[in-house]
Design a protein around this motif. Structure first.
Motif, mmCIF file in Angstrom:
data_model
loop_
_atom_site.group_PDB
_atom_site.id
_atom_site.type_symbol
_atom_site.label_atom_id
_atom_site.label_comp_id
_atom_site.label_asym_id
_atom_site.label_seq_id
_atom_site.Cartn_x
_atom_site.Cartn_y
_atom_site.Cartn_z
ATOM 1 N N ALA A 78 3.877 -2.466 14.367
ATOM 2 C CA ALA A 78 4.728 -3.829 14.624
ATOM 3 C C ALA A 78 5.326 -4.593 13.591
ATOM 4 N N PRO A 79 6.568 -4.894 13.678
ATOM 5 C CA PRO A 79 7.010 -6.160 12.575
ATOM 6 C C PRO A 79 5.781 -7.174 12.315
ATOM 7 N N GLN A 80 4.821 -8.184 13.670
ATOM 8 C CA GLN A 80 4.272 -8.583 13.055
ATOM 9 C C GLN A 80 3.296 -8.047 12.529
ATOM 10 N N ALA A 81 3.158 -7.266 13.045
ATOM 11 C CA ALA A 81 1.801 -6.912 12.108
ATOM 12 C C ALA A 81 2.127 -6.006 9.843
ATOM 13 N N ILE A 82 3.437 -5.830 10.058
ATOM 14 C CA ILE A 82 3.981 -5.782 8.618
ATOM 15 C C ILE A 82 3.838 -6.926 8.109
ATOM 16 N N VAL A 83 4.352 -8.424 8.811
ATOM 17 C CA VAL A 83 4.006 -9.419 8.132
ATOM 18 C C VAL A 83 2.636 -10.343 7.738
ATOM 19 N N ALA A 84 1.459 -9.604 8.143
ATOM 20 C CA ALA A 84 -0.028 -9.441 7.958
ATOM 21 C C ALA A 84 -0.207 -8.380 7.241
ATOM 22 N N THR A 85 0.224 -7.580 7.142
ATOM 23 C CA THR A 85 -0.740 -6.255 6.317
ATOM 24 C C THR A 85 0.425 -6.735 4.901
ATOM 25 N N ILE A 86 1.931 -7.676 4.948
ATOM 26 C CA ILE A 86 2.646 -8.081 3.287
ATOM 27 C C ILE A 86 1.090 -8.971 2.735
ATOM 28 N N SER A 87 0.680 -10.373 4.103
ATOM 29 C CA SER A 87 -0.338 -10.929 3.189
ATOM 30 C C SER A 87 -1.854 -10.417 2.964
ATOM 31 N N ASP A 88 -1.868 -9.571 3.528
ATOM 32 C CA ASP A 88 -3.468 -8.733 2.709
ATOM 33 C C ASP A 88 -3.629 -9.165 1.365
ATOM 34 N N GLU A 89 -2.281 -7.719 0.945
ATOM 35 C CA GLU A 89 -2.191 -7.208 0.113
ATOM 36 C C GLU A 89 -1.571 -7.599 -1.358
ATOM 37 N N LEU A 90 -0.373 -9.476 -0.461
ATOM 38 C CA LEU A 90 -0.061 -10.316 -1.266
ATOM 39 C C LEU A 90 -1.179 -11.115 -2.146
ATOM 40 N N ALA A 91 -2.202 -11.882 -1.055
ATOM 41 C CA ALA A 91 -3.147 -12.345 -1.771
ATOM 42 C C ALA A 91 -4.023 -11.407 -2.690
ATOM 43 N N LYS A 92 -4.844 -10.158 -2.249
ATOM 44 C CA LYS A 92 -5.171 -9.551 -3.154
ATOM 45 C C LYS A 92 -4.543 -9.506 -4.741
ATOM 46 N N ALA A 93 -2.911 -9.284 -4.661
ATOM 47 C CA ALA A 93 -2.324 -9.144 -6.272
ATOM 48 C C ALA A 93 -2.303 -10.514 -6.465
ATOM 49 N N ILE A 94 -2.353 -11.480 -6.040
ATOM 50 C CA ILE A 94 -2.144 -12.498 -6.707
ATOM 51 C C ILE A 94 -2.735 -13.482 -7.128
#
Length: 225
Positions: free
Chosen positions: A37-53
């Motif tokens: 779902a779109p809202q969950a995609i936003v959450a997924t991006i957030s988690d992955e971005l935090a790990k990378a940055i």
């Protein structure tokens, strides 16, 4: 305003194409279907971005290609570049060959990514609040709304437009910042450049000049991204 919003655009591009996403208030995905779902995609991006940055800002600042790779890895799977580029081309898309559209999409994505990449380095947890989702997932299009906190303490409304593919996957294709569509904004500039120089010349400029070509379009067209 451009500097203030560069972080928002950088995290949405990709762009798309262009917003820092931290879905603190979004429910964690409970099932495989919900995770798409779109809202969950936003959450997924957030988690992955935090790990990378997180903890890697200095390293990424000195390695632009690695920073670009972070954008590609985190955002690209969730962004419909081809569809977004067709919308940016507008009526010019119907006149272009599939090869021209594909070449433009790649060149435009790369130039936008390079222009706003460093905005990612300002990513910190807590900047974005995902608002309650009021859309209907039975529709083919929907919008995820967020509030982004800027460095000066002011908040900005940033909405993400999603569309469902034939396979049933949701992908983002537009970002609307304070009511201004990323697609519409760049479409006006791209249309002016195509009328003046042609699509192939514009694409070549994007390939050769990258983000500089985007800046030149903005200056000549009076855009205000």
């Amino acid at each position: 305003m451009l500097r203030q919003l560069s972080l928002a655009i950088a995290l949405a591009v990709t762009a798309a194409a262009s917003v820092p996403v931290l879905a603190q208030d979004a429910p964690a995905p409970a099932a495989a279907a919900d995770s798409q779902a779109p809202q969950a995609i936003v959450a997924t991006i957030s988690d992955e971005l935090a790990k990378a940055i997180d903890g890697h800002q200095a390293e990424l600042k000195n390695d632009k290609e690695k920073l670009i790779a972070v954008i590609d890895d985190v955002f690209l799977p969730h962004f419909d570049i081809d569809y977004a580029s067709i919308l940016v081309l507008g009526q010019n898309a119907s006149k272009a060959t599939p090869q021209q559209r594909e070449r433009f999409a790649k060149a435009f994505y790369n130039s936008i990514t390079h222009r706003y990449a460093e905005g990612l380095l300002n990513y910190t947890r807590g900047r974005v609040k995902v608002l309650p989702f009021n859309g209907d997932l039975n529709n083919k299009r929907t919008v995820v709304r967020t509030q982004v906190m800027l460095d000066d303490g002011k908040s900005v409304s940033v909405d993400y437009a999603f569309r469902k593919s034939k396979s049933g996957d949701w992908k983002a294709y537009d970002v609307i910042i304070e009511g201004i569509s990323y697609i519409t904004n760049y479409r006006n500039q791209v249309d002016a450049e195509i009328k003046k120089e042609g699509l192939d010349k514009l694409t070549a400029d994007l390939e050769q000049k990258g983000s500089v070509a985007i800046d030149e379009m903005k200056q000549q067209g009076g855009g205000k991204q």
